[in-house]
Design a protein around this motif. Sequence first.
Motif, PDB file in Angstrom:
ATOM      1  N   GLU A 242       3.811  -4.889  -1.760  1.00  0.00           N
ATOM      2  CA  GLU A 242       3.678  -4.522  -3.169  1.00  0.00           C
ATOM      3  C   GLU A 242       3.551  -3.012  -3.321  1.00  0.00           C
ATOM      4  O   GLU A 242       2.959  -2.338  -2.481  1.00  0.00           O
ATOM      5  CB  GLU A 242       2.461  -5.206  -3.792  1.00  0.00           C
ATOM      6  N   TRP A 243       4.132  -2.522  -4.423  1.00  0.00           N
ATOM      7  CA  TRP A 243       4.014  -1.118  -4.802  1.00  0.00           C
ATOM      8  C   TRP A 243       3.495  -1.035  -6.219  1.00  0.00           C
ATOM      9  O   TRP A 243       3.926  -1.787  -7.086  1.00  0.00           O
ATOM     10  CB  TRP A 243       5.370  -0.419  -4.779  1.00  0.00           C
ATOM     11  N   GLU A 244       2.592  -0.103  -6.470  1.00  0.00           N
ATOM     12  CA  GLU A 244       2.123   0.237  -7.814  1.00  0.00           C
ATOM     13  C   GLU A 244       2.727   1.599  -8.136  1.00  0.00           C
ATOM     14  O   GLU A 244       2.622   2.530  -7.333  1.00  0.00           O
ATOM     15  CB  GLU A 244       0.591   0.353  -7.842  1.00  0.00           C
ATOM     16  N   THR A 245       3.353   1.712  -9.296  1.00  0.00           N
ATOM     17  CA  THR A 245       3.893   2.999  -9.736  1.00  0.00           C
ATOM     18  C   THR A 245       3.395   3.269 -11.149  1.00  0.00           C
ATOM     19  O   THR A 245       2.768   2.404 -11.772  1.00  0.00           O
ATOM     20  CB  THR A 245       5.446   2.988  -9.747  1.00  0.00           C
TER      21      THR A 245
ATOM     22  N   ALA B  19      16.189  -1.343   3.390  1.00  0.00           N
ATOM     23  CA  ALA B  19      14.930  -0.839   2.849  1.00  0.00           C
ATOM     24  C   ALA B  19      14.957  -0.923   1.327  1.00  0.00           C
ATOM     25  O   ALA B  19      15.950  -0.590   0.704  1.00  0.00           O
ATOM     26  CB  ALA B  19      14.724   0.600   3.290  1.00  0.00           C
ATOM     27  N   HIS B  20      13.886  -1.404   0.749  1.00  0.00           N
ATOM     28  CA  HIS B  20      13.703  -1.427  -0.702  1.00  0.00           C
ATOM     29  C   HIS B  20      12.461  -0.619  -1.009  1.00  0.00           C
ATOM     30  O   HIS B  20      11.454  -0.757  -0.325  1.00  0.00           O
ATOM     31  CB  HIS B  20      13.474  -2.850  -1.220  1.00  0.00           C
ATOM     32  N   ARG B  21      12.524   0.183  -2.053  1.00  0.00           N
ATOM     33  CA  ARG B  21      11.377   0.982  -2.443  1.00  0.00           C
ATOM     34  C   ARG B  21      11.557   1.391  -3.903  1.00  0.00           C
ATOM     35  O   ARG B  21      12.638   1.775  -4.308  1.00  0.00           O
ATOM     36  CB  ARG B  21      11.307   2.205  -1.550  1.00  0.00           C
ATOM     37  N   PRO B  22      10.494   1.318  -4.693  1.00  0.00           N
ATOM     38  CA  PRO B  22      10.582   1.799  -6.070  1.00  0.00           C
ATOM     39  C   PRO B  22      10.894   3.292  -6.100  1.00  0.00           C
ATOM     40  O   PRO B  22      10.461   4.048  -5.214  1.00  0.00           O
ATOM     41  CB  PRO B  22       9.187   1.531  -6.637  1.00  0.00           C
ATOM     42  N   ALA B  23      11.648   3.718  -7.107  1.00  0.00           N
ATOM     43  CA  ALA B  23      12.000   5.129  -7.256  1.00  0.00           C
ATOM     44  C   ALA B  23      10.732   5.973  -7.331  1.00  0.00           C
ATOM     45  O   ALA B  23       9.823   5.672  -8.090  1.00  0.00           O
ATOM     46  CB  ALA B  23      12.841   5.322  -8.514  1.00  0.00           C
TER      47      ALA B  23
ATOM     48  N   THR C 209      18.539  -1.214  -8.470  1.00  0.00           N
ATOM     49  CA  THR C 209      18.444  -2.206  -9.532  1.00  0.00           C
ATOM     50  C   THR C 209      17.114  -2.004 -10.234  1.00  0.00           C
ATOM     51  O   THR C 209      16.224  -1.359  -9.709  1.00  0.00           O
ATOM     52  CB  THR C 209      18.568  -3.645  -8.964  1.00  0.00           C
ATOM     53  N   ARG C 210      16.974  -2.520 -11.453  1.00  0.00           N
ATOM     54  CA  ARG C 210      15.706  -2.442 -12.172  1.00  0.00           C
ATOM     55  C   ARG C 210      15.059  -3.809 -12.115  1.00  0.00           C
ATOM     56  O   ARG C 210      15.714  -4.818 -12.280  1.00  0.00           O
ATOM     57  CB  ARG C 210      15.927  -2.004 -13.611  1.00  0.00           C
TER      58      ARG C 210
ATOM     59  N   GLU D 253       8.448  -1.980 -15.902  1.00  0.00           N
ATOM     60  CA  GLU D 253       9.848  -1.973 -15.466  1.00  0.00           C
ATOM     61  C   GLU D 253      10.004  -0.897 -14.415  1.00  0.00           C
ATOM     62  O   GLU D 253       9.738   0.277 -14.676  1.00  0.00           O
ATOM     63  CB  GLU D 253      10.777  -1.718 -16.652  1.00  0.00           C
ATOM     64  N   VAL D 254      10.412  -1.298 -13.217  1.00  0.00           N
ATOM     65  CA  VAL D 254      10.464  -0.407 -12.065  1.00  0.00           C
ATOM     66  C   VAL D 254      11.885  -0.362 -11.528  1.00  0.00           C
ATOM     67  O   VAL D 254      12.500  -1.404 -11.315  1.00  0.00           O
ATOM     68  CB  VAL D 254       9.502  -0.902 -10.956  1.00  0.00           C
ATOM     69  N   THR D 255      12.416   0.840 -11.308  1.00  0.00           N
ATOM     70  CA  THR D 255      13.704   0.995 -10.641  1.00  0.00           C
ATOM     71  C   THR D 255      13.472   0.919  -9.141  1.00  0.00           C
ATOM     72  O   THR D 255      12.623   1.625  -8.596  1.00  0.00           O
ATOM     73  CB  THR D 255      14.351   2.345 -10.994  1.00  0.00           C
TER      74      THR D 255
END
Length: 127
Positions: free
Chosen positions: A26-29, A2-6, A113-114, A59-61
């Motif tokens: 896609e994710w928007e943060t 699983a991958h997901r932005p912090a 990762t960033r 820049e997204v972690t």
Amino acid sequence: MAHRPAGAGRCTRRAYRRDTLVLDTEWETGDGAVRVTDFMPQRDRAPDIVRIVEGLRGEVTVHSVLKLRFDYGSIVPWMRRADGLRAAVAGPDSAWLRSVPEVRTWGRTSGRTRSSPSPRATRSRSC
């Protein structure tokens, strides 16, 4: 895996590319946007699963969790590092994780990762 932005909840967009089995998520943060592309290329010997993490802006972690199980989920593999790769081994079965850039891991199953607009991060798992 699983991958997901912090700190992100549900993805903002998920769709297969037209006439393919290539999945874009896609994710928007608040810090930016990231796309994760998943596919399985035609196989030579062992099957591969390819995941590309691409920063779209900002820049997204991105947090990753890998929970491999063998024998229909009944066997938890032993995790180790070998030649810069991560290996999950359970008897005669194994899976290998390759990543560019290298993913820092904690314990047995997670890393982060960033991701920023360039370059892309590529994850590949061979079974």
